[in-house]
Motif scaffolding. Structure first.
Motif, PDB file in Angstrom:
ATOM      1  N   MET A   1       0.817  -1.223   0.130  1.00 27.34           N
ATOM      2  CA  MET A   1       0.013   0.206  -0.010  1.00 27.34           C
ATOM      3  C   MET A   1       0.974   1.320   0.022  1.00 27.34           C
ATOM      4  O   MET A   1       1.786   1.342   0.880  1.00 27.34           O
ATOM      5  CB  MET A   1      -0.925   0.006   1.198  1.00 27.34           C
ATOM      6  N   ILE A   3       1.117   4.638   0.681  1.00 29.90           N
ATOM      7  CA  ILE A   3       0.505   5.756   1.741  1.00 29.90           C
ATOM      8  C   ILE A   3       1.502   6.645   2.184  1.00 29.90           C
ATOM      9  O   ILE A   3       2.336   6.494   2.647  1.00 29.90           O
ATOM     10  CB  ILE A   3      -0.480   4.887   2.531  1.00 29.90           C
ATOM     11  N   GLU A  86     -10.565   5.221  13.822  1.00 32.01           N
ATOM     12  CA  GLU A  86      -9.683   5.440  12.707  1.00 32.01           C
ATOM     13  C   GLU A  86      -9.806   3.911  11.533  1.00 32.01           C
ATOM     14  O   GLU A  86      -9.685   4.032  10.493  1.00 32.01           O
ATOM     15  CB  GLU A  86      -8.090   5.526  13.327  1.00 32.01           C
ATOM     16  N   GLU A  87      -9.899   2.986  12.566  1.00 33.51           N
ATOM     17  CA  GLU A  87     -10.173   1.713  11.849  1.00 33.51           C
ATOM     18  C   GLU A  87     -11.388   1.670  10.799  1.00 33.51           C
ATOM     19  O   GLU A  87     -11.596   1.260   9.661  1.00 33.51           O
ATOM     20  CB  GLU A  87     -10.150   0.417  12.662  1.00 33.51           C
ATOM     21  N   ILE A  89     -12.757   4.288   9.425  1.00 32.99           N
ATOM     22  CA  ILE A  89     -12.632   4.849   8.341  1.00 32.99           C
ATOM     23  C   ILE A  89     -11.933   3.968   7.087  1.00 32.99           C
ATOM     24  O   ILE A  89     -11.960   3.744   5.878  1.00 32.99           O
ATOM     25  CB  ILE A  89     -11.734   6.089   8.139  1.00 32.99           C
ATOM     26  N   PHE A  90     -10.752   3.376   7.614  1.00 24.59           N
ATOM     27  CA  PHE A  90      -9.696   2.252   6.689  1.00 24.59           C
ATOM     28  C   PHE A  90     -10.753   1.266   6.194  1.00 24.59           C
ATOM     29  O   PHE A  90     -10.541   0.837   4.788  1.00 24.59           O
ATOM     30  CB  PHE A  90      -8.767   1.989   7.610  1.00 24.59           C
ATOM     31  N   ILE A  91     -11.482   0.606   6.769  1.00 23.37           N
ATOM     32  CA  ILE A  91     -12.157  -0.692   6.524  1.00 23.37           C
ATOM     33  C   ILE A  91     -13.392  -0.140   5.567  1.00 23.37           C
ATOM     34  O   ILE A  91     -13.588  -0.582   4.443  1.00 23.37           O
ATOM     35  CB  ILE A  91     -12.894  -1.380   7.724  1.00 23.37           C
ATOM     36  N   HIS A  94     -12.013   0.683   2.229  1.00 25.57           N
ATOM     37  CA  HIS A  94     -11.585  -0.677   1.471  1.00 25.57           C
ATOM     38  C   HIS A  94     -12.806  -1.355   0.936  1.00 25.57           C
ATOM     39  O   HIS A  94     -12.807  -2.072  -0.024  1.00 25.57           O
ATOM     40  CB  HIS A  94     -10.735  -1.350   2.365  1.00 25.57           C
ATOM     41  N   SER A 112      -6.721  10.624   7.142  1.00 26.55           N
ATOM     42  CA  SER A 112      -7.514   9.469   6.439  1.00 26.55           C
ATOM     43  C   SER A 112      -8.429   9.494   5.764  1.00 26.55           C
ATOM     44  O   SER A 112      -8.820   8.632   4.503  1.00 26.55           O
ATOM     45  CB  SER A 112      -7.645   8.363   7.568  1.00 26.55           C
ATOM     46  N   GLU A 115      -6.588  10.274   2.404  1.00 27.84           N
ATOM     47  CA  GLU A 115      -5.300   9.757   2.058  1.00 27.84           C
ATOM     48  C   GLU A 115      -5.879   8.137   1.599  1.00 27.84           C
ATOM     49  O   GLU A 115      -5.074   7.681   0.757  1.00 27.84           O
ATOM     50  CB  GLU A 115      -4.582   9.516   3.221  1.00 27.84           C
ATOM     51  N   ILE A 116      -6.765   7.431   2.472  1.00 31.35           N
ATOM     52  CA  ILE A 116      -6.972   6.125   2.000  1.00 31.35           C
ATOM     53  C   ILE A 116      -7.712   6.071   0.689  1.00 31.35           C
ATOM     54  O   ILE A 116      -6.915   5.106  -0.171  1.00 31.35           O
ATOM     55  CB  ILE A 116      -7.843   5.492   3.258  1.00 31.35           C
ATOM     56  N   THR A 251      -8.382  -7.007  10.496  1.00 35.34           N
ATOM     57  CA  THR A 251      -7.818  -5.812  11.302  1.00 35.34           C
ATOM     58  C   THR A 251      -7.757  -6.192  12.904  1.00 35.34           C
ATOM     59  O   THR A 251      -6.568  -6.478  13.460  1.00 35.34           O
ATOM     60  CB  THR A 251      -8.510  -4.570  10.971  1.00 35.34           C
TER      61      THR A 251
END
Ligand SMILES: Cc1ncc(COP(=O)(O)O)c(C=O)c1O
Length: 372
Positions: A1, A3, A86-87, A89-91, A94, A112, A115-116, A251
């Motif tokens: 990744m 980033i 924060e997780e 947002i990431f999940i 994706h 994020s 950025e993600i 995660t």
């Protein structure tokens, strides 16, 4: 990744535990264990005392999800999954986005959020919260004009970190209408939800207002408990929730057992916690307004309408990055410059949720008065 570094988090990593004072934190004064336990109801105390420190249910403790669901009108416990904010947002990014998708994202943004999608390979339109006639403004026509056939998602964050911008309820519904017309997902980062400064200005959750709305909320800001690392995603899109569950297995798998019980306690004390935070924010806001408007040769005060932060503009005669660096060196007071949010224009963020806010302003008086 591929980033980029998270500028805000790296900046905090340098100063958060070494500077004497923090002028720019976005959370509200943290609760102590004692404060939380003291007011806990009997059922949560029993859960706490008999808690086995095992793995927990992946979607979150059923009782916790029930408490969470009480915050929403049309979103049930079945529509909720707990995550670290924060997780979340990431999940979600994706789960929903692919290379080539177009996303329209509020700007400046908690990094994020932008950025993600960028790391996934999406094309991005920055939707700027901008200063107009000394007020924060978000142009809805700009949103409409920039939707194209590849657009998949709009990313919101109200109340907005760092400006404290909050649209009116009518504007919020208009955004939802636009998303509905174009069948877009609406990822709504609501980490500062319920921290509206004036009664009756609060917004509904996106998950309640729109079927393709995804609400991110948690205990880090509004509930004064960032150390629990506990948040949740709420959405009535069942298939999306399933995809999110699949990713969560890669995660954190499940939440922290002690945090879940402490979260139940906190949600049951919602009225008290919210009142204390809103009272403190209002008091600090009055102090900030007076401090910065009194020094209008140095600063432009831009009134926030919600949340626990404000973004102040420094006279362009001075360089904000340099000012923040000098202040942390000379006074051991950390201030976050706007460049950390990749936002040009000589702004800095202040945090209105902490007990020592007025003390810090007092510490800065002499410094600014000499500068002017
Ligand atoms: C807008 C926004 N979203 C998400 C987060 C992440 O929350 P947490 O630090 O609790 O994971 C933050 C934290 O500052 C934030 O300001």
């Amino acid at each position: 990744m591929n980033i980029n570094e998270f500028k805000l988090e790296r900046y905090f990593a340098i100063h958060e535990f070494s500077a004497k004072y923090l002028l720019s934190p976005s959370d509200c004064e943290s609760l102590t264990m004692q404060e939380l336990i003291e007011k806990a109801d009997q059922e949560s105390l029993d859960l706490w005392n008999n808690l086995k420190l095992g793995y927990t249910e992946s979607k979150g403790h059923p009782l916790l999800r029930e408490e969470i669901a009480k915050l929403y009108n049309h979103t049930s416990a079945e529509d909720v999954i707990t995550i670290v904010p924060e997780e979340g947002i990431f999940i979600t990014m994706h789960a929903l986005l692919e290379q080539g998708d177009h996303v329209i994202i509020i700007d400046p943004a908690y990094q994020s959020l932008v950025e993600i999608p960028r790391a996934i390979g999406c094309s991005i339109t920055n939707w700027r919260v901008e200063e107009r006639s000394q007020k924060w403004h978000l142009d809805l026509e700009y949103l409409e004009k920039n939707i194209n056939t590849d657009t998949k998602m709009i990313v919101l964050n109200f109340p907005h970190n760092p400006t404290g911008y909050l649209p009116t309820i009518e504007e919020f519904h208009r955004i939802i209408e636009i998303a509905r017309q174009h069948d877009l997902y609406l990822f709504s980062d609501e980490m500062y939800w319920l921290l509206d400064h004036q009664e009756g200005t609060g917004l509904p959750a996106a998950a309640d207002a729109y079927k393709k709305g995804i609400s991110l909320f948690g205990l880090s800001k509004t509930f004064s408990l960032p150390g629990l690392r506990l948040g949740w995603l709420a959405t009535r899109e069942d298939e999306l929730l399933k995809k999110i569950s699949v990713l969560k297995d890669y995660t954190t798998i499940c939440g922290s057992a002690p945090s879940e019980i402490l979260a139940i306690m906190a949600l049951r004390q919602k009225e008290d916690i919210l009142k204390a935070n809103k009272d403190r924010i209002r008091e600090n806001l009055a102090a900030a307004r007076s401090f910065f408007t009194k020094r209008d040769n140095l600063f432009t005060w831009l009134e926030p309408r919600g949340g626990s932060t404000a973004f102040v503009r420094l006279n362009p005669k001075y360089d904000v990055e340099e000012l923040c660096e000098n202040i942390v060196q000379e006074k051991s007071i950390m201030i976050v410059p706007g460049g950390i949010f990749d936002y040009a224009g000589n702004y800095f963020r202040i945090g209105l949720g902490r007990n020592d806010f007025k003390t810090i302003l007092h510490e800065l008086e002499e410094y600014f008065d000499q500068l002017a």
